[in-house]
Design an enzyme around this catalytic site. Structure first.
Site, PDB file in Angstrom:
ATOM      1  N   MET A  11      42.271  42.949   5.041  1.00  0.00           N
ATOM      2  CA  MET A  11      42.649  43.146   6.433  1.00  0.00           C
ATOM      3  C   MET A  11      43.950  42.397   6.714  1.00  0.00           C
ATOM      4  SD  MET A  11      38.936  43.103   8.190  1.00  0.00           S
ATOM      5  CE  MET A  11      39.399  43.985   9.656  1.00  0.00           C
ATOM      6  N   ASP A  87      43.599  57.141   7.366  1.00  0.00           N
ATOM      7  CA  ASP A  87      43.434  55.728   7.703  1.00  0.00           C
ATOM      8  C   ASP A  87      41.967  55.348   7.524  1.00  0.00           C
ATOM      9  OD1 ASP A  87      44.531  53.268   8.558  1.00  0.00           O
ATOM     10  OD2 ASP A  87      43.836  53.616  10.604  1.00  0.00           O
ATOM     11  N   GLU A  88      41.699  54.075   7.254  1.00  0.00           N
ATOM     12  CA  GLU A  88      40.336  53.568   7.071  1.00  0.00           C
ATOM     13  C   GLU A  88      39.579  54.403   6.033  1.00  0.00           C
ATOM     14  OE1 GLU A  88      39.709  50.745   8.254  1.00  0.00           O
ATOM     15  OE2 GLU A  88      40.995  50.522  10.019  1.00  0.00           O
ATOM     16  N   ALA A  89      40.243  54.676   4.920  1.00  0.00           N
ATOM     17  CA  ALA A  89      39.705  55.554   3.885  1.00  0.00           C
ATOM     18  C   ALA A  89      38.437  55.021   3.239  1.00  0.00           C
ATOM     19  CB  ALA A  89      40.770  55.812   2.812  1.00  0.00           C
ATOM     20  N   GLN A  90      38.158  53.739   3.390  1.00  0.00           N
ATOM     21  CA  GLN A  90      36.921  53.193   2.843  1.00  0.00           C
ATOM     22  C   GLN A  90      35.700  53.856   3.457  1.00  0.00           C
ATOM     23  OE1 GLN A  90      38.989  51.355   4.751  1.00  0.00           O
ATOM     24  NE2 GLN A  90      37.811  50.406   6.406  1.00  0.00           N
TER      25      GLN A  90
END
Length: 196
Positions: A11, A87-90
């Protein structure tokens, strides 16, 4: 051949800011990028938003049960899409990551995924793990720990205290806060790490 990219970092490593900058570069050249965000990430509503104040509306808000390809095609035909930014591919499902690979390889559209490698317990997210397995290009985006060393862990803070257990997903600023830490500081604040 277009590629599937995974750009990961702890982060505060500017993942979303870099995504927004890259998408802007496409638009500035009259190209047509598509911005995607998993719907589980509710912190900016239907926008992608970086900590430095950049934001924009997403084109596709992707739910876990959605087909990535179907949602992309519903927004804009893939043959009219120049790049896909996620975005936020996790938070992608492994099946959605597999579809991202198909978008790149079969449809010739680069797919650039930005996200975390691991959670606050140092374990991979399913989407991140699949990206590490099949992405053509993997790039670490770096940030620093409070001590000045390279941060690689995301420590969760609840009620002002570091925690080592809980649900894998707790949205930043809503259910928990996070701090990016190096290994030494992570062990000092959170405690020992253990495999699943």
């Amino acid at each position: 051949m277009a590629k599937l990219y995974f750009r990961y970092g702890a982060m505060n490593s500017s993942k979303t800011a870099l995504l927004l900058t890259a998408a802007y570069n496409y638009e500035e050249r009259d190209q047509h990028p598509v911005i995607v965000k998993p719907g589980i990430d509710t912190k900016a509503g239907e926008d992608v938003s970086s900590r430095i104040g950049l934001s924009r509306a997403v084109d596709v808000l992707l739910q876990a049960e959605d087909s990535l390809i179907e949602r992309l095609e519903a927004h804009r035909p893939l043959d009219a899409t120049d790049a896909v930014f996620i975005d936020e591919a996790q938070f992608l499902t492994p099946a959605q990551v597999d579809e991202a690979f198909v978008v790149a390889v079969r449809h010739g559209v680069p797919v650039l995924c930005y996200g975390l490698r691991g959670d606050f317990m140092t374990r991979s997210f399913p989407g991140s793990l699949r990206l590490l397995e099949i992405a053509h290009a993997i790039e670490e985006l770096k940030t620093i720990c409070r001590c000045g060393s390279k941060a690689m862990f995301n420590a969760r803070i609840v009620g002002g205290r570091f925690v080592s257990h809980g649900a894998q997903v707790a949205i930043d600023g809503q259910q928990a806060d996070y701090e990016s830490l190096c290994g030494r500081c992570y062990l000092a604040e959170v405690g020992p790490i253990a495999s699943a």
